[in-house]
Scaffold this motif. Sequence first.
Motif, PDB file in Angstrom:
ATOM      1  N   LEU A 184      -2.930 -20.487 -37.851  1.00  0.00           N
ATOM      2  CA  LEU A 184      -4.046 -20.462 -36.946  1.00  0.00           C
ATOM      3  C   LEU A 184      -4.513 -21.689 -36.647  1.00  0.00           C
ATOM      4  CD1 LEU A 184      -6.060 -17.377 -38.611  1.00  0.00           C
ATOM      5  CD2 LEU A 184      -4.941 -17.312 -36.524  1.00  0.00           C
ATOM      6  N   ILE A 185      -4.515 -22.447 -37.580  1.00  0.00           N
ATOM      7  CA  ILE A 185      -5.101 -23.998 -37.220  1.00  0.00           C
ATOM      8  C   ILE A 185      -4.120 -24.712 -36.166  1.00  0.00           C
ATOM      9  CG2 ILE A 185      -5.284 -26.428 -38.097  1.00  0.00           C
ATOM     10  CD1 ILE A 185      -6.450 -24.793 -40.766  1.00  0.00           C
ATOM     11  N   LEU A 186      -2.970 -24.589 -36.239  1.00  0.00           N
ATOM     12  CA  LEU A 186      -1.608 -25.084 -35.284  1.00  0.00           C
ATOM     13  C   LEU A 186      -2.133 -24.187 -34.069  1.00  0.00           C
ATOM     14  CD1 LEU A 186       0.793 -26.586 -34.697  1.00  0.00           C
ATOM     15  CD2 LEU A 186       2.011 -24.648 -35.724  1.00  0.00           C
ATOM     16  N   LEU A 187      -2.320 -23.157 -34.062  1.00  0.00           N
ATOM     17  CA  LEU A 187      -2.511 -22.357 -32.766  1.00  0.00           C
ATOM     18  C   LEU A 187      -3.733 -23.008 -32.107  1.00  0.00           C
ATOM     19  CD1 LEU A 187      -2.095 -20.147 -30.608  1.00  0.00           C
ATOM     20  CD2 LEU A 187      -3.495 -18.477 -32.209  1.00  0.00           C
ATOM     21  N   ILE A 188      -4.922 -22.994 -32.634  1.00  0.00           N
ATOM     22  CA  ILE A 188      -6.154 -23.364 -32.077  1.00  0.00           C
ATOM     23  C   ILE A 188      -6.006 -25.104 -31.657  1.00  0.00           C
ATOM     24  CG2 ILE A 188      -8.555 -23.956 -32.659  1.00  0.00           C
ATOM     25  CD1 ILE A 188      -8.314 -21.395 -34.261  1.00  0.00           C
ATOM     26  N   THR A 189      -5.533 -25.902 -32.592  1.00  0.00           N
ATOM     27  CA  THR A 189      -5.471 -27.302 -32.208  1.00  0.00           C
ATOM     28  C   THR A 189      -4.440 -27.564 -31.091  1.00  0.00           C
ATOM     29  OG1 THR A 189      -3.815 -27.539 -34.011  1.00  0.00           O
ATOM     30  CG2 THR A 189      -6.038 -28.220 -34.529  1.00  0.00           C
ATOM     31  N   ILE A 227      -7.474 -32.604 -38.618  1.00  0.00           N
ATOM     32  CA  ILE A 227      -7.466 -31.148 -39.151  1.00  0.00           C
ATOM     33  C   ILE A 227      -6.159 -30.800 -39.287  1.00  0.00           C
ATOM     34  CG2 ILE A 227      -7.894 -28.854 -38.302  1.00  0.00           C
ATOM     35  CD1 ILE A 227     -10.726 -29.880 -37.196  1.00  0.00           C
ATOM     36  N   LEU A 228      -5.099 -30.845 -38.240  1.00  0.00           N
ATOM     37  CA  LEU A 228      -3.843 -30.547 -38.048  1.00  0.00           C
ATOM     38  C   LEU A 228      -3.074 -30.916 -39.293  1.00  0.00           C
ATOM     39  CD1 LEU A 228      -1.715 -28.519 -36.890  1.00  0.00           C
ATOM     40  CD2 LEU A 228      -1.274 -30.436 -35.371  1.00  0.00           C
ATOM     41  N   THR A 229      -3.210 -32.521 -39.733  1.00  0.00           N
ATOM     42  CA  THR A 229      -2.622 -33.098 -40.687  1.00  0.00           C
ATOM     43  C   THR A 229      -3.102 -32.702 -42.072  1.00  0.00           C
ATOM     44  OG1 THR A 229      -2.486 -35.100 -38.933  1.00  0.00           O
ATOM     45  CG2 THR A 229      -2.017 -35.466 -41.418  1.00  0.00           C
ATOM     46  N   ALA A 230      -4.460 -32.602 -42.138  1.00  0.00           N
ATOM     47  CA  ALA A 230      -4.982 -32.217 -43.736  1.00  0.00           C
ATOM     48  C   ALA A 230      -4.604 -30.884 -43.928  1.00  0.00           C
ATOM     49  CB  ALA A 230      -6.447 -32.190 -43.521  1.00  0.00           C
ATOM     50  N   ALA A 231      -4.292 -29.855 -42.877  1.00  0.00           N
ATOM     51  CA  ALA A 231      -3.932 -28.409 -43.109  1.00  0.00           C
ATOM     52  C   ALA A 231      -2.233 -28.366 -43.385  1.00  0.00           C
ATOM     53  CB  ALA A 231      -4.165 -27.535 -42.029  1.00  0.00           C
TER      54      ALA A 231
END
Length: 470
Positions: free
Chosen positions: A9-14, A122-126
């Motif tokens: 979801l984080i990948l999709l949103i970013t 955010i993407l890197t931290a996730a």
Amino acid sequence: MAEVTDKRLILLITCMSAFITPFLSSSINIALVSIGKEFPGTDEIMLGWVVTAFLLSAAIFVVPFGRIADIFGRRKFFIAGLGVIVVSSFLCFISNSVPVLVASRAIEGFGAAMIFGTAMAILTAAYPAKERGKVLGINMAVTYTGLSLGPVLGGLITQYLGWRYIYGGIMVFALIITLLAYLLIKDEWRYPETEKFDLPGTALYTVMLFSLMYGLTEVPGAHGFALIALGLLIMIVFFWWELRNKNPILKVSVLRKNTVFMFSNLAALINYSATFAVSFLLSFYLQYIRGYDYQTAGIILIAAPIIQAVFSPLTGRLSDKVEPRVVASAGMGLCVLGLALFALLTPETPLILVIGGLAFIGLGFALFSSPNTSAIMGSVEKRDLGVASGMVSTMRLIGQVMSLGIAMLLFSLYMGRIELIPGPNPALMSSIQTAFIVFAVLCVLGLIASVMRGDLRKKEVPVPAAPQKH
């Protein structure tokens, strides 16, 4: 399973947010003529500020916002940035004059800076380090897709609906992303131990960057050189202050001690400075010297971003297995070859060689960008990911302005301020050739910086273990 879903979801949103800014940048270039017709009496300089205001605002605020987001929460700032994009796009949609549009675009850049300074962090931290190159490659592919679709969709929207609906569409799209981010992203990624915010450093950084970037747009005028000189002077003061501050806006000490971070950022700055104006220069070459119409020229020019979009996910995965320095340096080398090929352009150059040069640069940038970004983000601690993300965007934005500044400076030196008309133009041809020679030399320097960065793997191994023992 929930963890995987959250990451996706984080990948999709970013990735959805990564589409917005390149699309706005490339689509509005197509609409400038239409905007000029709607507001008679608007000169080319003012129309140019429709583009420049966005870049200036984004570049000035991206690093400060990255640091503020590290302190107060990256999720908050990411969502707030999307909200600013929604509001500013609406203001662009209802603009009743070019100055109002320019001001609205500056606000849009303000919102983009909030996204730039947080999305990559955010993407890197996730995602764990072993998957970083893959997800950053996917993110870059979406960025290049926005860059590729901008001229096509922007032209269609402008032709059938009007330029305002470019902003209307982005407003709706950004609103959807804002709601998704608010509802689905739960983690805040906040590091309050960074303590006080560096307000004097932020002020120095803002004035420094504004002076340098605005000065570049005004060269070769005397006031342009004066602004650049002022910016360089303030830069010295800024670095002096940051080295002595306990909570700097930009950790200059990291730049000095972290060779991977320092040389990776330098390589990014040089790469963007050497490649961003390629499509700008080739559009003049194809339309004014070769006589191609807009549609044909546009189809030729999308070759590079399409190749970037296709290969970026693959090169991102490659950098998870192979040292990023090796992959990125190979990409920079391909960019050198493409630029050197363009330096040999003549009015009779076969079209296949032009497309070949674009293919070299497109593949080279795909090899360079994702691994280089992975090296930058992987070379700092988690608490500094916001600033690292901001630095990635700052290098890109400054490089873009520098690239256009070099091209415009050479146009002024070779041709002065004259109206361009299709047909033989030795001065235009010479300025384009010289620009590509300058860019090829710059790219060689970038290749040297890329090779000198050192190995990321050697730096990454001890980082996770040390904090866990305390």
